[in-house]
Design an enzyme around this catalytic site. Sequence first.
Site, PDB file in Angstrom:
ATOM      1  N   ASN A 211      20.098  33.374   6.570  1.00 12.73           N
ATOM      2  CA  ASN A 211      19.904  33.815   5.363  1.00 12.73           C
ATOM      3  C   ASN A 211      19.739  34.851   4.657  1.00 12.73           C
ATOM      4  O   ASN A 211      19.018  35.479   5.986  1.00 12.73           O
ATOM      5  CB  ASN A 211      18.487  32.930   4.300  1.00 12.73           C
ATOM      6  CG  ASN A 211      18.990  31.528   3.702  1.00 12.73           C
ATOM      7  OD1 ASN A 211      20.202  31.540   2.726  1.00 12.73           O
ATOM      8  ND2 ASN A 211      18.588  31.192   2.901  1.00 12.73           N
TER       9      ASN A 211
ATOM     10  N   LYS B  79      27.009  35.388  -0.944  1.00 16.30           N
ATOM     11  CA  LYS B  79      25.164  34.644  -0.925  1.00 16.30           C
ATOM     12  C   LYS B  79      24.030  35.421  -1.129  1.00 16.30           C
ATOM     13  O   LYS B  79      22.712  34.806  -1.118  1.00 16.30           O
ATOM     14  CB  LYS B  79      25.519  33.887   0.327  1.00 16.30           C
ATOM     15  CG  LYS B  79      24.505  33.635   1.242  1.00 16.30           C
ATOM     16  CD  LYS B  79      24.785  32.106   0.839  1.00 16.30           C
ATOM     17  CE  LYS B  79      23.052  30.634   0.994  1.00 16.30           C
ATOM     18  NZ  LYS B  79      22.965  30.485   2.335  1.00 16.30           N
TER      19      LYS B  79
HETATM   20  O1  KPL Z   1      20.527  28.633   0.519  1.00 14.92           O
HETATM   21  C1  KPL Z   1      20.111  27.822   0.039  1.00 14.92           C
HETATM   22  C2  KPL Z   1      19.037  27.973   0.429  1.00 14.92           C
HETATM   23  O2  KPL Z   1      18.089  27.211   0.337  1.00 14.92           O
HETATM   24  O3  KPL Z   1      18.444  29.097   1.229  1.00 14.92           O
HETATM   25  C3  KPL Z   1      20.215  27.780  -1.716  1.00 14.92           C
HETATM   26  C4  KPL Z   1      19.286  27.705  -2.517  1.00 14.92           C
HETATM   27  C5  KPL Z   1      22.010  27.410  -1.783  1.00 14.92           C
HETATM   28  C6  KPL Z   1      20.199  29.705  -1.900  1.00 14.92           C
HETATM   29  O4  KPL Z   1      20.027  30.608  -1.169  1.00 14.92           O
END
Ligand code: KPL
Length: 295
Positions: free
Chosen positions: A95, A176
């Site tokens: 992320n 994202k």
């Molecule tokens: O990827 C995700 C997470 O839980 O980190 C979502 C909620 C889909 C988006 O950030």
Amino acid sequence: MNITILGAGAIGSLWACRLANAGHSVSIWSHKPEKSDVSITLDDKNPNRFITNSVLQLKNADVILVTVKAWQVKGSISPLLSHLTQETIIVFMHNGMGVIEELPSTIDKHPVVLATTTHGAFKPDKHNVHHTGLGSTTLGGYNHLGHQCQFLSDVFDHALPSAHWSDSINTALWNKLAISCVINPLTAIHQCLNGDLLQEKYSTNVVQLVGEVSTVMKAENIEVCSEALLNTVHQVISATAKNHSSMQQDIQYKRATEIGYITGYLCKVAQRHRINVPTNQDLYSRIRTIEQSWS
Ligand code: KPL
């Protein structure tokens, strides 16, 4: 292919099982291996056995898939670089943004590929993983050598569809990031499910966050339409309505969050362009305050 997964969390374990089931030779490198192998069962089917922390597997790896948390990437990959041959492709799947820029420059000798996925996974214990949400994966080259690895999207697509290659992975990562800037801190602060964000009481905040992120994206020359981005955010909230976001879980279990690489990254880029992002700034401070309260 010989593939080593770095980080056996939920997403890493999901990919480990799917790539192994697709016929690849998969091993796992984890920061706390208990034995020389580990068994992981995907969705209560046949268990997969993976060799763990084998330097030989690392030396022979065609691909290293890095699935640790954003703030763990540097500490996890740096000590392994000396074991890899220059041909080993390094795929980063985490992320947030701004991680690769912090890595040693020797990383550039390898083909580097960035990936983002919307698959949901849940790992209730160290031997089980569940595929909780069908999503898609986008891969793209980060450096010159990485741009030549298009074939990887077929490898990933075959193991866990759908996966595709993007010539502008930066755009996919920013989109994202926008989704994460909304869902992650809000669900973490309010300790709610993703789907709860569809409630009226969150709508002003959601619109403000998306507006701020779109302004920063435009300043970064990323093509974006804020209405379409808001729609995408709502779609992801609906599609993952019953899920707990990763940051909600990190806060619940008092683990360090990825806020620095999500909202923190957004705020840093905004500052560079002298753009005010007060709603994001506020959420960033609130998450940091929660993290600091634990120590
Ligand atoms: O990827 C995700 C997470 O839980 O980190 C979502 C909620 C889909 C988006 O950030």
